[in-house]
Scaffold this motif. Structure first.
Motif, short mmCIF file in Angstrom:
data_model
loop_
_atom_site.label_atom_id
_atom_site.label_comp_id
_atom_site.label_asym_id
_atom_site.label_seq_id
_atom_site.Cartn_x
_atom_site.Cartn_y
_atom_site.Cartn_z
N CYS A 1 0.55 -1.17 -0.47
CA CYS A 1 0.41 -0.26 0.05
C CYS A 1 0.93 0.85 0.01
CB CYS A 1 -0.86 0.14 0.92
SG CYS A 1 -2.18 -0.94 1.24
N MET A 2 2.16 1.49 0.87
CA MET A 2 3.05 2.49 0.89
C MET A 2 3.53 2.89 -0.36
SD MET A 2 4.62 1.52 4.56
CE MET A 2 5.53 2.99 4.34
N ARG A 3 4.17 1.78 -1.52
CA ARG A 3 4.08 1.57 -2.86
C ARG A 3 3.58 2.59 -3.54
NH1 ARG A 3 8.17 -3.71 -3.51
NH2 ARG A 3 9.40 -3.85 -2.17
N ARG A 4 2.32 1.84 -3.33
CA ARG A 4 1.36 2.17 -4.51
C ARG A 4 1.17 3.89 -4.25
NH1 ARG A 4 -3.40 -2.01 -4.85
NH2 ARG A 4 -2.76 -3.78 -6.29
N LYS A 5 0.63 4.55 -2.45
CA LYS A 5 0.82 5.58 -2.51
C LYS A 5 2.00 6.53 -3.28
CE LYS A 5 -1.88 5.30 1.37
NZ LYS A 5 -2.25 5.50 3.06
N LYS A 6 3.01 6.17 -3.35
CA LYS A 6 4.10 7.17 -3.37
C LYS A 6 4.41 7.23 -4.59
CE LYS A 6 9.59 6.94 -3.08
NZ LYS A 6 10.26 6.26 -2.08
N GLU A 7 3.88 5.95 -5.43
CA GLU A 7 3.92 6.05 -6.98
C GLU A 7 2.67 6.67 -7.57
OE1 GLU A 7 3.11 2.18 -7.86
OE2 GLU A 7 5.62 0.88 -8.09
N GLN A 8 1.36 6.89 -6.87
CA GLN A 8 0.22 8.06 -6.94
C GLN A 8 0.97 9.43 -6.78
OE1 GLN A 8 -2.48 6.57 -5.06
NE2 GLN A 8 -2.56 4.79 -6.23
N LYS A 9 1.67 9.46 -5.68
CA LYS A 9 2.68 10.98 -5.19
C LYS A 9 2.98 11.45 -6.12
CE LYS A 9 4.48 13.93 -1.55
NZ LYS A 9 4.90 13.55 -0.48
N LEU A 10 4.00 10.63 -6.92
CA LEU A 10 5.07 10.52 -8.04
C LEU A 10 4.67 11.44 -9.30
CD1 LEU A 10 8.06 8.27 -7.18
CD2 LEU A 10 7.92 10.76 -6.77
N THR B 1 1.46 12.42 -9.61
CA THR B 1 0.46 13.89 -9.24
C THR B 1 1.47 14.42 -9.73
OG1 THR B 1 -1.02 12.66 -7.64
CG2 THR B 1 -0.44 15.25 -7.59
N ASP B 2 3.23 14.98 -8.75
CA ASP B 2 4.12 15.79 -9.34
C ASP B 2 4.28 16.33 -10.73
OD1 ASP B 2 3.75 15.60 -6.23
OD2 ASP B 2 5.16 14.66 -5.77
N ASP B 3 4.30 14.82 -11.24
CA ASP B 3 5.03 14.63 -12.71
C ASP B 3 3.92 15.46 -13.09
OD1 ASP B 3 7.22 13.44 -11.90
OD2 ASP B 3 6.27 11.33 -12.42
N LEU B 4 2.55 15.12 -13.48
CA LEU B 4 2.09 15.90 -13.85
C LEU B 4 1.37 17.61 -13.80
CD1 LEU B 4 -1.29 13.55 -13.68
CD2 LEU B 4 -0.05 13.76 -15.72
N LYS B 5 1.70 17.62 -12.41
CA LYS B 5 1.29 19.39 -11.64
C LYS B 5 3.30 20.41 -12.55
CE LYS B 5 0.56 20.35 -8.02
NZ LYS B 5 0.41 20.22 -6.05
N THR B 6 3.98 19.41 -12.73
CA THR B 6 5.48 19.74 -13.30
C THR B 6 4.68 20.65 -14.81
OG1 THR B 6 6.40 19.06 -12.01
CG2 THR B 6 7.81 19.75 -13.76
N GLU B 7 4.16 19.27 -15.24
CA GLU B 7 4.02 19.29 -16.98
C GLU B 7 3.49 20.44 -17.32
OE1 GLU B 7 2.66 15.48 -18.77
OE2 GLU B 7 4.49 14.83 -18.55
#
Length: 258
Positions: free
Chosen positions: A225-234, A236-242
């Motif tokens: 679950c922690m890995r999934r949350k981390k992947e989802q956060k990354l 989201t950050d990539d989309l915000k940067t784009e």
């Protein structure tokens, strides 16, 4: 004309000996010369109507292949029976048969065999009724405890002794069933009861292993679950940067024409 000539010729070759049959001519009149059929020629005509041996064998083999094979009688007994010295032992013997039990035809033999190379001693029979042979070895300690009508022919041995160790054979015949049933029980006499197995250790070990597995599964689920949350956060950050990059690009393009 050719037909008549051929018929006469065939009749001439068949008529070499005298017999009780006479060959008729084309107008159903006896032929003027000896034309009586021989017994050999008559046999040839008769055999012509018989089926070929190969065909007969094939038919018989097909018939027997369609007939279901006979099933032997099934007898159910324990292979080994452990009994405490001085106690009573029931030697169970049941059977399955395609026919109901007719006491006038049903037969039963119980025998005792001390060793594999020893001869069998009969100690109980059923011939329309129970016959206890009262061997010197058992005397009055054998009792019939079954019911043939219910396909049960068990016996009970009272006050088991060390000398009773050996093989007990159960032979059953239930006509019209042609197959004889046979059950074999090896009786072993114990001087003392075997110690009861303490299952506490097994329960503790099982509970410990089960708890450990539950903890491992829980940890794996948390890590996943922690890995999934981390992947989802990354992501989201990539989309915000784009999106920010696109906004900056559009702003610079608007400032150019001014």
């Amino acid at each position: 004309m050719l037909y008549v000539s051929l018929k006469y010729i065939c009749a001439f070759f068949l008529a070499s000996n005298h017999s009780s049959l006479v060959v008729l001519g084309p107008s159903n009149h006896p032929l003027p010369y000896p034309t009586r059929l021989t017994s050999q020629s008559l046999k040839m005509h008769r055999d012509a109507w018989l089926p070929r041996p190969a065909f007969s064998l094939t038919g018989l083999s097909l018939f027997f292949s369609l007939v279901p094979p006979g099933r032997s009688m099934e007898v159910t007994v324990p292979t080994t029976l452990n009994v405490l010295n001085g106690s009573d032992a029931r030697l169970p013997c049941t059977f399955n048969s395609c026919y109901t039990v007719n006491h006038k035809q049903f037969s039963l033999n119980w025998t005792y065999q001390e060793c594999s190379n020893c001869s069998e001693e009969m100690f109980l029979q059923f011939r329309m009724k129970i016959i206890n042979l009262k061997l010197e070895r058992f005397r009055d300690r054998v009792e019939f405890s079954g019911n043939p009508s219910k396909y049960d022919v068990s016996v009970t041995l009272r006050n088991v002794q060390l000398e009773d160790v050996g093989t007990y054979n159960c032979y059953i015949m239930n006509p019209p069933d042609r197959h004889r049933g046979h059950g074999k029980i090896y009786l072993q006499v114990l001087m003392e009861e075997p110690p009861e197995r303490d299952s506490t250790v097994a329960v503790i070990v099982g509970a410990s292993v089960g708890g450990f597995l539950a903890v491992v599964i829980l940890v794996l689920m948390v890590v996943k679950c922690m890995r999934r949350k981390k992947e989802q956060k990354l992501s989201t950050d990539d989309l915000k940067t784009e999106e920010e990059g696109k906004t900056d690009g559009e702003g610079n393009a608007d400032d150019g024409p001014k």
